[in-house]
Enzyme design. Structure first.
Site, PDB file in Angstrom:
ATOM      1  N   SER A  70      -9.825  -0.412   7.027  1.00  0.00           N
ATOM      2  CA  SER A  70      -9.259  -0.273   5.688  1.00  0.00           C
ATOM      3  C   SER A  70      -8.548  -1.480   5.106  1.00  0.00           C
ATOM      4  O   SER A  70      -8.167  -1.441   3.942  1.00  0.00           O
ATOM      5  CB  SER A  70      -8.305   0.927   5.656  1.00  0.00           C
ATOM      6  OG  SER A  70      -9.044   2.109   5.868  1.00  0.00           O
TER       7      SER A  70
ATOM      8  N   LYS B  78       0.861  -1.197   0.000  1.00  0.00           N
ATOM      9  CA  LYS B  78       0.000   0.000   0.000  1.00  0.00           C
ATOM     10  C   LYS B  78       0.889   1.236   0.000  1.00  0.00           C
ATOM     11  O   LYS B  78       1.902   1.287   0.730  1.00  0.00           O
ATOM     12  CB  LYS B  78      -0.882  -0.021   1.251  1.00  0.00           C
ATOM     13  CG  LYS B  78      -1.914   1.111   1.345  1.00  0.00           C
ATOM     14  CD  LYS B  78      -2.821   0.878   2.569  1.00  0.00           C
ATOM     15  CE  LYS B  78      -3.904   1.941   2.679  1.00  0.00           C
ATOM     16  NZ  LYS B  78      -4.778   1.698   3.861  1.00  0.00           N
TER      17      LYS B  78
ATOM     18  N   SER C 233      -9.714   2.115   2.926  1.00  0.00           N
ATOM     19  CA  SER C 233      -8.857   2.892   2.083  1.00  0.00           C
ATOM     20  C   SER C 233      -7.893   2.001   1.268  1.00  0.00           C
ATOM     21  O   SER C 233      -7.260   2.480   0.331  1.00  0.00           O
ATOM     22  CB  SER C 233      -8.030   3.878   2.912  1.00  0.00           C
ATOM     23  OG  SER C 233      -7.206   3.180   3.806  1.00  0.00           O
TER      24      SER C 233
END
Lengths: 507, 503
Positions: free
Chosen positions: B185, B86, B161
């Protein structure tokens, strides 16, 4: 001679108003590394070379507490008779400024590590009377220093008029200890002296703990002075101002005095004191207006979530307490009594930062008068000349003691002793080595002396006549001549004695 | 078997299978990496899971692993396995944006601990995945670089997210990914993409190098297509880090052992009353009930528990998070890194900071910074941040009380399946509701997993079940998760993800 007679404006102000004081002193610790990361803290490195992701506030970086800094803070707190919190946290103080890498400072807010202490300050008034003023300490807490801004292009080096600013983050993150007093009332016309004495003695105290260089000129000790006035019959405190840029002990005194005078004149004219930050101006001795401090800026404090609470082990705290050195005030008083010195004499030693050196020299065998003589005399002269601190000179107390001993033995006179000191400072070795290498021993063998005296007598018949004719003081010329001939290596007193013996005249 | 079948074959395998194949010498790390890079090149234009693909770096890492093996070194269980990261983690020299334009072009000068641990495990980092800007969001629509699309239906969100990481795994672009979970997330994207994701116990995985959103809530965690793969990745990441003062100095629970055990006989499983019923899509509730029934058949004992303070979790979260975020994001001021806007020689520093932040931050970020600044401001702190922290304590107590009765708690991971891109953008509060089931765990700091339990009948989209465990009992997640996964895989004949449409 009192301050009042020297400064009529001040005396006038004190007739109507009572000064109320407060101090925030910041001490930069001399730990090996910064408060929240491992970067070095030494002064004077090339810009932005003592930095890492944490102290530059890079995204993703995290703080880690410096244990030595916590220990130093506890020591300061204990020396100031504070309570040490059994549990406390760091807090974020949020505001935007380019010298603050994270745009928040990690500090402590409502949970300081140390609180509720005091320092008994010895203040001397104009008549030479001693007063003990107990300055109460509100809190001692830990925080991190900011970077340094350099405003370039303007005339003054200030931000006004500059073309651009540069920022150096070497200093960002250096451990900073903030010591805040409670409000100090009742100082009356001694307010300026109390301020100076407080900062002086606080500085001595912190220095004795070995946790900071406390050099105001280098910024490792910073003082902000809060001053307000209240009418003598008033029950509420007046509006206070905070004066910064107070860069020396003397400035503390001057700043307080000047601010009292200024505020009095504003109030006398019917005006109001603006709550603001003021800057002390060295050259004029006045304070000028800085940022307006309308209702303390909102820093949106909240507990620092990246750090866990500090819970100092009580046994550790007690051990630190037991290891505290003798309080400087007590030590000074004790030594002053032991050495039978006047206040002025003792103050001279302390103010020259020579006390530890003198004590060490005494411990190395010298008598205190000799130790004082050399450290406050020749060595202070040299240090000032070279623009360095006394304790950075390349001569040890033991070596100074040895020089003193050589003089006492008669092996050196003062002039020669100064040359020996010069040699030691130049790295030529210990005093005895310098004496041997440079051939500086006092000529004590009478033979060459007598020869030199004979020569001088022959060369100065009229002076000899004066001496034998009842004017022994004329001997100085002969002695001087002999000293010159022996390149200063004769013991002048001995030359004189030998001369008079030869001439058959009493001294 | 032709080359195409082979390549599809490699990217369809689990991390464990790949690692075993490489260890056995059947395939090289370089081949594995090349196939995954090819897959990315082939499908990522549709999916947009990646913000940056490090072709050269990945190949070099793979070659290095092959060299080590050739030299006779014994390597770890994930050696040579590709991982997607990420974009919230710093990776030295590699563009790191946190999904924001304010960091456009920034290449960090240091590695996050996550990256260090992946390198120590000899994993191959393929690239950085897309995310909601600064991890603020539940759909990845708030990325400054455009949304990521759900491989199950490219008109739909992949969750947020960490939508990029979940989508990368779901699209077979990587067998493993790393995400971060502040309010769900990792878990919610796993739920809507039919993959597995875990939020470890707070403090279990280092946050050093994790660009902070909310310091007291953020946690890095593993994403994969199977529970066992997730366990291996968890084990590689977890453990004390002296650079993170909030990281726990405790032994990492045996998550791999637990995943292999997969035995729920005699376990008490709590069904959280507050995380069910109204607000939950019918198909989600249905699959959830079926999964609970399976657990019962496997020998577990489902029990209803009540956690009354969970009702306040969302409100507390949306006070604590913006408050901490408003402070964490202050450093993005254009002075030291990232973009600088408006420094035209006439503006003072405050103006340049304002212009930079106005231009660099997206709307959701600005919204939360304003909320947080307000909540922390003088006079409001006690009423908002202070109160929210108290609610947090109450929620932690609800968990403690529940875990006195049961071994794990379960709930649907999210109230709905993947919604359409654009559907909830105009209503921030509606968007926040996606996190209602996942948030309590972040507030209390304990551990949770989401794993796929089927497709919702009404839309054919993945549904996830959330397992919650006490702090430092992360292994329970893997034990229960693996048991459920095995039973479901048995029933379906394959992993759920195999039913995702071809791209």
């Amino acid at each position: 001679m009192s301050t009042a007679t020297v400064n009529p404006e001040f005396a006038l102000a004190l007739e109507t108003y009572k000064p109320v004081l407060g101090f925030e002193v910041h001490v930069e610790l001399s730990t090996d590394s910064k408060m929240f990361c491992g970067c070095p803290t030494d002064f004077g490195a090339a810009p932005n070379t003592h930095v890492c992701p944490t102290c530059v506030g890079l995204p993703g970086s995290l703080p880690v507490v410096n244990e030595a800094a916590v220990e130093a803070t506890i020591k300061i707190g204990l020396a100031l008779n504070c309570e040490i919190a059994s549990w406390c946290r760091f807090a974020r103080k949020n505001y935007f400024y380019p010298d603050m890498p994270k745009d928040y400072q990690i500090s402590q807010y409502d949970e300081p590590l140390c609180s509720n202490g005091y320092l008994d300050v010895d203040v001397v008034d104009s008549a030479g009377e001693h007063h003990t003023v107990r300055v109460e300490i509100e809190r001692v807490h830990m925080e991190e220093d900011t970077g340094k801004l350099l405003h370039t292009g303007g005339d003054t080096g200030r931000i006004q008029g500059a073309d651009y600013s540069l920022v150096d983050y070497n200093r960002a993150g250096v451990p900073l200890i903030e010591i805040v007093t409670k409000t100090i009332e009742g100082t009356g016309d001694l307010a300026p002296e109390v301020g100076k004495a407080y900062v002086t003695q606080l500085r001595e105290l912190v220095r004795s703990l070995g946790v900071s260089d406390v050099r105001m000129e280098q910024g490792s000790l910073r003082c902000d002075a809060n001053v307000s006035l209240m009418r003598k019959d008033a029950t509420e405190w007046g509006t206070r101002t905070e004066t910064k840029n107070v860069n020396s002990l003397r400035s503390v005194e001057r700043a307080i005095r000047s601010e009292i005078i200024r505020q009095a004149s504003v109030l006398d004219a019917g005006g109001k004191i603006v709550q603001e930050t003021r800057h002390f101006q060295e050259t004029t001795g006045d304070t000028t207006s800085g940022r307006e401090k309308s209702d303390a800026e909102d820093y949106r404090y909240f507990p620092e979530p990246d750090l866990i609470p500090i819970a100092a082990d009580p046994q550790w705290v007690e051990q630190l307490r037991a290891e505290l050195p003798e309080a400087p005030g007590l030590r000074i008083a004790r030594l002053q009594q032991e050495w039978a010195l006047t206040d002025f004499e003792m103050a001279s030693i302390v103010n020259s930062d020579a006390l530890d050196l003198v004590v060490a020299t005494v411990e190395a065998g010298a008598d205190h008068a000799t130790a004082r003589k050399w450290w406050l005399g020749e060595l202070t002269r040299i240090a000032n000349n070279d623009g360095v601190a006394l304790d950075t000179l390349a001569i040890t107390p033991a070596q100074v003691a040895r020089v003193g001993a050589l003089v006492d033995e008669g092996a050196l006179n003062d002039k020669l002793a100064r040359e020996v000191i010069e040699g030691v400072l130049a790295g030529e070795g210990d005093p005895d080595e310098v004496v041997a290498a440079r051939g500086l021993a006092v000529v004590s063998d009478d033979g060459p002396l007598i020869a030199a005296i004979d020569e001088a007598i022959e060369a100065n018949p009229d002076v000899v006549a004066k001496i034998t004719g009842g004017k022994p003081q004329a001997a100085g010329v002969i002695v001087g001549s002999v000293m010159k001939a022996t390149r200063g290596q004769a013991d002048a007193a001995k030359v004189r004695t030998l001369l008079f013996t030869k001439l058959g005249v009493s001294e | 078997m032709n080359a195409t079948t082979d390549s599809m074959h490699l990217t369809r395998r689990t991390a464990s299978e790949l690692a075993a194949a490489m260890a056995a010498g059947e395939v090289s790390a370089r081949e594995v990496t090349d196939e995954h890079l090819a897959r990315i090149d082939s499908v990522d234009e549709q999916i947009h899971a990646f913000l940056h693909v490090d072709h050269e770096g990945a190949r070099a890492q793979a070659d290095a692993v092959d060299a080590k093996r050739a030299a006779g070194q014994t390597l770890g269980p994930l050696a040579g396995v590709p991982v997607a990261l990420k974009d919230v983690f710093t990776q030295k020299g590699i563009p790191t944006t946190a999904g924001s334009r304010i960091l456009e072009g920034w290449r960090p000068p240091y590695d996050s601990t996550i990256v260090t641990r992946l390198r120590d495990a000899d994993c191959v980092i393929l690239g950085k995945t897309n995310m909601d800007e600064f991890a603020m969001g539940s759909s990845t629509e708030h990325s400054g670089y455009g949304p990521t699309r759900n491989p199950w239906d490219t008109d739909r969100i992949p969750g947020g997210s960490g939508g990029g990481s979940a989508a990368a795994v779901a699209a077979f672009e990587a067998p493993l990914a790393i995400g971060t979970d502040t309010g769900g997330s990792i878990r919610q994207p796993a739920s809507v993409t039919g993959t597995v994701g875990v939020k470890p116990t707070y403090g279990g995985v280092s946050r050093y190098g994790l660009i902070a959103l909310a310091s007291s809530l953020d946690q890095a965690g593993p994403c994969a297509r199977t529970v066992l793969d997730t366990a291996y990745l968890h084990a590689a990441l977890a453990g004390h880090d002296p650079k993170d003062s909030t990281s726990l100095d405790l032994a990492v629970p045996d998550v791999v052992g637990a995943a292999k055990r997969a035995d729920v006989r005699g376990l008490r499983i709590g069904l959280v009353k507050q995380l069910s019923g109204e607000g939950y899509q019918a198909g989600v509730s249905q699959r959830f009930d079926e999964a609970v029934q399976i657990l019962r058949e496997l020998g577990a004992e489902p029990v209803e528990v009540s956690c009354p303070n969970f009702e306040y979790a969302l409100a507390a979260y949306y006070l604590i998070l913006p408050s901490e975020a408003s402070s964490n994001l202050a450093r993005f001021d254009g002075m030291r890194f990232g973009i600088r806007v408006g420094d035209d020689g006439n503006a003072n520093v405050e103006e340049v900071m304002s212009r930079t932040r106005a231009a660099g931050f997206g709307d959701e970020v600005k919204r939360r910074i304003m909320l947080g600044t307000y909540a922390l401001s003088s006079g409001y702190y006690d009423a908002y941040y202070g109160q929210a922290q108290k609610v947090r304590t109450l929620i932690a107590r609800d968990f403690d009380a529940a875990f006195n009765e049961v071994d794990v708690l379960v709930s649907p991971t999210a109230p709905t399946t993947a919604f359409k891109i654009g559907e909830k953008l105009d209503d921030p509060l509606a968007m926040y509701l996606n996190d209602v089931a996942t948030i309590p765990v972040n507030l209390a700091g304990n551990a949770a997993m989401s794993l796929p339990i089927g497709l919702a009948p009404e839309d054919g989209l993945p549904v996830g079940l959330q397992i919650m465990a006490p702090s430092m009992a992360d292994d329970r997640l893997y034990n229960v998760g693996a048991a459920l996964e095995a039973a479901l895989t048995d029933r379906w004949g394959h992993l759920l993800i195999e039913e995702a449409p071809a791209l």
